[in-house]
Design a protein around this motif. Structure first.
Motif, PDB file in Angstrom:
ATOM      1  N   VAL A  93      12.127 -20.227  14.668  1.00 51.87           N
ATOM      2  CA  VAL A  93      12.702 -18.873  14.660  1.00 51.87           C
ATOM      3  C   VAL A  93      11.682 -17.880  15.211  1.00 51.87           C
ATOM      4  N   LEU A  94      10.467 -17.955  14.711  1.00 57.29           N
ATOM      5  CA  LEU A  94       9.432 -17.016  15.154  1.00 57.29           C
ATOM      6  C   LEU A  94       9.082 -17.217  16.628  1.00 57.29           C
ATOM      7  N   LEU A  95       9.011 -18.478  17.058  1.00 53.16           N
ATOM      8  CA  LEU A  95       8.732 -18.762  18.460  1.00 53.16           C
ATOM      9  C   LEU A  95       9.815 -18.172  19.359  1.00 53.16           C
ATOM     10  N   ALA A  96      11.079 -18.439  19.027  1.00 47.41           N
ATOM     11  CA  ALA A  96      12.190 -17.933  19.832  1.00 47.41           C
ATOM     12  C   ALA A  96      12.330 -16.421  19.743  1.00 47.41           C
ATOM     13  N   ALA A  97      11.768 -15.833  18.697  1.00 45.33           N
ATOM     14  CA  ALA A  97      11.787 -14.372  18.537  1.00 45.33           C
ATOM     15  C   ALA A  97      10.574 -13.737  19.205  1.00 45.33           C
ATOM     16  N   GLY A  98       9.814 -14.533  19.944  1.00 41.37           N
ATOM     17  CA  GLY A  98       8.706 -13.989  20.718  1.00 41.37           C
ATOM     18  C   GLY A  98       7.466 -13.653  19.920  1.00 41.37           C
ATOM     19  N   ARG A  99       7.342 -14.210  18.733  1.00 45.29           N
ATOM     20  CA  ARG A  99       6.170 -13.923  17.899  1.00 45.29           C
ATOM     21  C   ARG A  99       5.038 -14.876  18.227  1.00 45.29           C
ATOM     22  N   ARG A 100       3.807 -14.371  18.104  1.00 38.90           N
ATOM     23  CA  ARG A 100       2.621 -15.223  18.183  1.00 38.90           C
ATOM     24  C   ARG A 100       2.321 -15.700  16.770  1.00 38.90           C
ATOM     25  N   LEU A 101       2.295 -17.002  16.606  1.00 40.57           N
ATOM     26  CA  LEU A 101       2.051 -17.536  15.262  1.00 40.57           C
ATOM     27  C   LEU A 101       0.550 -17.572  14.987  1.00 40.57           C
ATOM     28  N   PRO A 102       0.191 -17.176  13.763  1.00 44.54           N
ATOM     29  CA  PRO A 102      -1.245 -17.223  13.419  1.00 44.54           C
ATOM     30  C   PRO A 102      -1.760 -18.652  13.425  1.00 44.54           C
TER      31      PRO A 102
END
Length: 194
Positions: free
Chosen positions: A185-194
């Motif tokens: 979800v975070l990847l597809a939402a364009g977030r950089r994961l810590p």
């Protein structure tokens, strides 16, 4: 069905937020430049400001939603944390949705921003599998991509197969990207994961 998932997400997130300390409210979120309090101010904006206030803020921002959203989040991040939590908790059943997004868009908004808060704080709270698959379907769906093939967050599924390791969900074809559904979800939402 979707409203039940939205209500459950808001109720659970309200509980998480109600247990944060002052330092956690000031901690960075996954939204660039926003603290946890900024994200909660943004998340609760539809419940706290009137249509006229929204229109006035959009006019001041020259019609640019991102500019308006940043302005309101900056201003309202200074509200007492208890009032921000109450705004979310008091509206668990409010059928708000982003323009053109419907209830699936509202669920995505709530889940993504909940993860924007929880992930950097190291908090994992329960999100039903149905909610995660609904969000993943929406933000990776071909009906929600622009002419360049990217979704509204700039993510392109082209040449990749996303596969959840913790539930039965996958999308796309090509190079395998396997991860827990929350990370997808975070990847597809364009977030950089810590």
């Amino acid at each position: 069905m979707l409203m039940d998932l939205i209500a459950a997400e808001r109720r659970t997130l309200s509980e998480v937020l109600g247990n944060l300390d002052a330092g956690q409210w000031r901690a960075p979120s996954l939204c660039a430049g926003w603290t946890v309090s900024h994200v909660v101010a943004h998340l609760t904006m539809p419940f706290r400001i009137s249509e006229q206030e929204f229109a006035d803020a959009m006019r001041r921002a020259g019609g640019q939603f991102t500019v308006m959203s940043d302005e309101v989040a900056e201003r309202d991040s200074r509200l007492p944390t208890a009032s921000l939590v109450a705004a979310l908790n008091d509206n668990v059943h409010t059928p708000w949705s982003p323009p053109g997004g419907g209830l699936a868009g509202a669920l995505s908004h709530d889940v993504i921003h909940g993860l924007d808060i929880a992930r950097p704080l190291g908090i994992e709270y329960p999100i039903p599998d149905d909610a995660l698959t609904t969000v993943l379907d929406l933000i990776t769906g071909t009906g929600h991509t622009g002419t360049d093939g990217a979704n509204p967050f700039g993510f392109r599924l082209d040449g990749h197969c996303l596969s959840a390791t913790d539930l039965d969900w996958s999308a796309g074809s090509g190079e395998m990207v396997a991860a827990p559904a929350r990370d997808l979800v975070l990847l597809a939402a364009g977030r950089r994961l810590p």
